[in-house]
Structure formats: structure tokens, C-alpha cells
Design an enzyme around this catalytic site. Structure first.
Site, PDB file in Angstrom:
ATOM      1  N   GLU A  53       0.804  -1.229   0.000  1.00  0.00           N
ATOM      2  CA  GLU A  53       0.000   0.000   0.000  1.00  0.00           C
ATOM      3  C   GLU A  53       0.830   1.269   0.000  1.00  0.00           C
ATOM      4  O   GLU A  53       0.464   2.261  -0.614  1.00  0.00           O
ATOM      5  CB  GLU A  53      -0.954  -0.027   1.202  1.00  0.00           C
ATOM      6  CG  GLU A  53      -2.072   1.006   1.142  1.00  0.00           C
ATOM      7  CD  GLU A  53      -1.651   2.350   1.706  1.00  0.00           C
ATOM      8  OE1 GLU A  53      -2.236   3.374   1.289  1.00  0.00           O
ATOM      9  OE2 GLU A  53      -0.747   2.382   2.547  1.00  0.00           O
ATOM     10  N   ASP A  54       1.967   1.259   0.697  1.00  0.00           N
ATOM     11  CA  ASP A  54       2.797   2.457   0.701  1.00  0.00           C
ATOM     12  C   ASP A  54       4.264   2.053   0.654  1.00  0.00           C
ATOM     13  O   ASP A  54       4.651   0.982   1.152  1.00  0.00           O
ATOM     14  CB  ASP A  54       2.520   3.310   1.937  1.00  0.00           C
ATOM     15  CG  ASP A  54       2.899   4.779   1.715  1.00  0.00           C
ATOM     16  OD1 ASP A  54       3.341   5.115   0.591  1.00  0.00           O
ATOM     17  OD2 ASP A  54       2.758   5.578   2.654  1.00  0.00           O
ATOM     18  N   HIS A 114      -0.873   0.990   7.347  1.00  0.00           N
ATOM     19  CA  HIS A 114      -1.544   1.846   6.364  1.00  0.00           C
ATOM     20  C   HIS A 114      -0.783   3.156   6.307  1.00  0.00           C
ATOM     21  O   HIS A 114      -1.013   4.052   7.105  1.00  0.00           O
ATOM     22  CB  HIS A 114      -3.001   2.063   6.789  1.00  0.00           C
ATOM     23  CG  HIS A 114      -3.840   2.727   5.735  1.00  0.00           C
ATOM     24  ND1 HIS A 114      -5.175   2.996   5.917  1.00  0.00           N
ATOM     25  CD2 HIS A 114      -3.547   3.161   4.495  1.00  0.00           C
ATOM     26  CE1 HIS A 114      -5.654   3.584   4.836  1.00  0.00           C
ATOM     27  NE2 HIS A 114      -4.682   3.705   3.960  1.00  0.00           N
ATOM     28  N   ILE A 116       3.337   4.809   5.431  1.00  0.00           N
ATOM     29  CA  ILE A 116       4.656   4.667   6.042  1.00  0.00           C
ATOM     30  C   ILE A 116       5.483   5.905   5.725  1.00  0.00           C
ATOM     31  O   ILE A 116       5.354   6.494   4.651  1.00  0.00           O
ATOM     32  CB  ILE A 116       5.357   3.384   5.540  1.00  0.00           C
ATOM     33  CG1 ILE A 116       6.631   3.079   6.338  1.00  0.00           C
ATOM     34  CG2 ILE A 116       5.669   3.447   4.064  1.00  0.00           C
ATOM     35  CD1 ILE A 116       7.198   1.704   6.056  1.00  0.00           C
ATOM     36  N   ASN A 159      -4.768   8.024   7.700  1.00  0.00           N
ATOM     37  CA  ASN A 159      -4.491   7.335   6.441  1.00  0.00           C
ATOM     38  C   ASN A 159      -3.005   7.304   6.147  1.00  0.00           C
ATOM     39  O   ASN A 159      -2.450   6.257   5.842  1.00  0.00           O
ATOM     40  CB  ASN A 159      -5.247   8.019   5.295  1.00  0.00           C
ATOM     41  CG  ASN A 159      -5.115   7.283   3.978  1.00  0.00           C
ATOM     42  OD1 ASN A 159      -4.033   7.170   3.422  1.00  0.00           O
ATOM     43  ND2 ASN A 159      -6.231   6.774   3.476  1.00  0.00           N
ATOM     44  N   ASP A 160      -2.342   8.466   6.225  1.00  0.00           N
ATOM     45  CA  ASP A 160      -0.929   8.541   5.857  1.00  0.00           C
ATOM     46  C   ASP A 160      -0.257   9.605   6.704  1.00  0.00           C
ATOM     47  O   ASP A 160      -0.920  10.481   7.282  1.00  0.00           O
ATOM     48  CB  ASP A 160      -0.790   8.886   4.365  1.00  0.00           C
ATOM     49  CG  ASP A 160       0.596   8.591   3.819  1.00  0.00           C
ATOM     50  OD1 ASP A 160       1.373   7.905   4.505  1.00  0.00           O
ATOM     51  OD2 ASP A 160       0.906   9.045   2.707  1.00  0.00           O
ATOM     52  N   ASN A 215      -5.858  11.864   1.844  1.00  0.00           N
ATOM     53  CA  ASN A 215      -5.215  10.564   1.704  1.00  0.00           C
ATOM     54  C   ASN A 215      -3.698  10.714   1.816  1.00  0.00           C
ATOM     55  O   ASN A 215      -3.173  10.908   2.892  1.00  0.00           O
ATOM     56  CB  ASN A 215      -5.632   9.938   0.369  1.00  0.00           C
ATOM     57  CG  ASN A 215      -5.326   8.463   0.278  1.00  0.00           C
ATOM     58  OD1 ASN A 215      -4.179   8.054   0.317  1.00  0.00           O
ATOM     59  ND2 ASN A 215      -6.359   7.646   0.159  1.00  0.00           N
ATOM     60  N   ASP A 260      -3.933   8.584  -4.764  1.00  0.00           N
ATOM     61  CA  ASP A 260      -3.680   7.892  -3.506  1.00  0.00           C
ATOM     62  C   ASP A 260      -2.422   8.466  -2.859  1.00  0.00           C
ATOM     63  O   ASP A 260      -2.359   9.672  -2.594  1.00  0.00           O
ATOM     64  CB  ASP A 260      -3.562   6.387  -3.752  1.00  0.00           C
ATOM     65  CG  ASP A 260      -3.949   5.557  -2.540  1.00  0.00           C
ATOM     66  OD1 ASP A 260      -3.541   5.908  -1.418  1.00  0.00           O
ATOM     67  OD2 ASP A 260      -4.648   4.543  -2.691  1.00  0.00           O
TER      68      ASP A 260
END
Length: 346
Positions: A53-54, A114, A116, A159-160, A215, A260
């Protein structure tokens, strides 16, 4: 009269519901399809099967990859498997992904990373429970030592994050509600309730608000600007960072895709982002109609006419649901929410 009023109210409610449904479909790009754009010299990364995801890459070429995200409403190929952090050394001729060992005492069973971000030799990793997990990377034995868990009332649905100090960061809250049904209702109604929070041990405060779903977040190489992706608004916001850590709006770049995570080329300042051309396919997973992947490169975002280039796109046959694109010395890593990861020599 009463019956006529009831009929009128039902008609108004139906019209409002139809309008909200149309707006919701538009925000998810329900009808958009993209033409394929391929890159030479690409290969799927062995060992990453349940998402990437990241991705965050250190200046020395060490890439940290968060994997195994379980997010309400989205597909998971291994719902019972704990999250993982992988490491790739992009200086190697044929880099491979190595799972990092996490120190004892950390609750691996519930680990759901979720987002990084890294700062010097310390990494911060995010959980769905809206805690920020602070780790120290030990390069000698490829392990992560858990330092502490950060919780705060303002970190509601994180989220981030982007680290700006050893234990300070900016974080995006992608929703006001944490319950899935209420989150879905918030998205459906188009409420602009998500925000950006600055955290440090001495001060925690909201620094930006009014997003549909904040996001990805990152910082410019000169440390002067914060970039925020609003995935449901199909846009990237530029915020000026001040000495007291507050943010002020500079500009917004509108795109035609669901943006994203954001990665920054440290040499050029270009923004690289993994995107969802058709977000509806992410929420309604169909093996016969797979969610596509798309990578955009944004050059000169502070100028009057930024240049936006579609670098890669795929209909899901190779890569499903791209969420991040990170670059290092002509090498590109493309990650996904729940699928695989791609390594390309540009």
C-alpha cells in the site's frame, strides 16, 4: 393536503438521493476507463502477494514497503494474515523484497499497516486503529525495533503521515467516522470533514481541513511545502509550511483520477503518485472486471501550468489498484492496496 405533502416530501427525498448517488459515482470515477501505458524492464516483486500500500525510499536506496492492509469495504487476499514490512535495497543489481523481523513485545497479530514514512534512521508505521507505531530500523540484522505507540484524540482515522522530525509528523485523517457504515455514509453525502493534523510530543493541532477524503501526504525537498492528496476530490493540494508548523493553502491541482499516496523525487521535486482510474471497481471487486492501476508524474506543481504525465496504466491484468509510485535513481516501485508490487528500470 397531508397526502400531497407526503408525496411531495417523498419526491424531494428521492431526487436528493438520486443526486447524491450520481455525485458519489462521479467521485469514484465509476465510468472511466484508461488506455494501457506500459513500461519496459518491469517485473513483479517476488514475495509480495497481499498488497504494497505504501513505499518510502531512503536517500541511500533502501525501500520500505508496507503490506497486508485490511481496509473496510476493500478486497483482501489474506484477511487473517498480519501485516508485514518489507525491505528492498535498490542499489543491488536484482533487488529482492525481504520481510523485516519486528521486535518481541509488539502485537503482530493485529498489525495492519496503512501508510509509512521515514526520518533519518527511524520509521513510523500506521495501523487501522489509528495509532502511529514508531520503529527504529536496525540495518545490521534487517529488523525493526518497536519504540512506542502514539495515540491522540485528533488522530481519529489516520491514512498517511509524513515525518518532519524524530517523533513529529503531519497526518491525514481520511474520514471523520471510523465505523465503516458511517464512513460510507460520509462519502455518499459528500461531507468535507477530513483533515490534516500536526503531531509532536509538545503540541498536537489541526492544520488543514475541508477535504472529502485526505489521503496521501508528503513534503517538498526544500521542506517548505506540504502536499496532500484528496482521493475523492481527484486533486492534490499544496500547503505552505510555517515556523509554527501551521499550514496555509497555496493552490490545488485537479486531476481526472483518484489520487492515492504521494512520493517525491528528491532531486527534481517531481510528485509521483499511484492512482485509481475507476474507484468503483475497488469497492465492488469483480474478478471479471478488475480494478486498474495508474501512475502519474507531476512536474513543476508550483508553476502556473504543471505538467502531468501518465507514466503507467494497466487494466488489472498485471497490477490491480495501484496506491503508490516511488522513484530512486531511475528505478520505479509501484505498490497496490491489496495486490502485488511492480519493479521497473526506467
Amino acid at each position: 393536503m397531508g397526502k400531497l405533502l407526503a408525496v411531495a416530501l417523498v419526491g424531494i427525498a428521492a431526487a436528493l438521493a438520486a443526486e447524491r448517488l450520481l455525485a458519489f459515482r462521479n467521485r469514484l470515477n465509476a465510468s472511466r476507463e484508461v488506455a494501457p501505458v506500459s513500461l519496459p524492464n518491469c517485473r513483479l516483486i517476488k514475495g509480495i502477494e497481499t498488497g504494497s500500500e505504501d513505499i518510502d525510499i531512503l536517500p541511500n536506496g533502501l525501500a520500505f514497503i508496507s503490506s497486508g492492509l485490511k481496509y473496510p469495504g476493500l478486497k483482501s487476499f489474506a484477511p487473517d494474515k498480519p501485516g508485514e514490512i518489507f525491505l528492498m535495497d535498490l542499489n543491488e543489481d536484482s533487488p529482492r523484497a525481504v520481510e523485516l523481523r519486528i521486535s518481541r513485545g509488539f502485537d503482530l497479530a493485529s498489525f495492519n499497516p496503512h501508510g509509512i514514512s521515514t526520518y533519518v534512521d527511524r520509521g513510523k508505521e500506521l495501523e487501522m486503529k489509528s495509532t502511529v507505531e514508531l520503529f527504529k530500523f536496525v540495518e545490521d540484522d534487517n529488523s525493526l525495533v518497536h519504540l512506542k505507540t502514539i495515540r491522540h484524540d485528533l488522530l481519529t482515522s489516520v491514512n498517511d503521515i509524513v515525518a518532519v522530525g524524530p517523533d513529529s509528523f503531519y497526518a491525514t485523517n481520511d474520514h471523520y467516522f471510523t465505523d465503516f457504515l458511517l464512513m460510507f455514509l460520509e462519502m455518499f453525502l459528500g461531507l468535507t470533514w477530513s483533515n490534516v493534523v500536526y503531531y509532536s510530543p509538545k503540541e498536537v493541532k489541526e492544520v488543514a481541513s475541508g477535504f472529502y477524503s485526505a489521503n496521501g501526504i508528503n513534503i517538498s525537498p526544500d521542506r517548505k511545502y506540504i502536499y496532500v492528496a484528496d482521493v475523492l476530490d481527484h486533486s492534490v493540494y499544496v500547503m505552505e509550511k510555517h515556523a509554527n508548523w501551521s499550514l496555509t493553502h497555496v493552490k490545488m491541482l485537479q486531476l481526472d483520477t483518484l489520487v492515492d499516496n504521494l512520493s517525491i523525487d528528491p532531486r527534481t521535486g517531481d510528485i509521483w503518485t499511484g492512482c485509481h482510474p475507476n474507484g468503483m471497481k475497488m469497492f465492488y471487486y469483480d474478478p471479471e472486471n478488475l480494478p486498474a492501476s495508474e501512475v502519474l508524474r507531476i512536474q513543476n506543481i508550483l508553476s502556473e501550468k504543471p505538467v502531468v504525465t501518465r507514466v503507467y496504466s494497466d487494466n488489472g491484468s498485471v497490477l490491480q489498484g495501484s496506491s503508490v509510485a516511488s522513484i530512486y535513481e531511475g528505478k520505479l516501485l509501484i505498490g497496490t492496496v491489496f495486490h502485488r508490487a511492480l519493479y521497473c528500470d526506467l
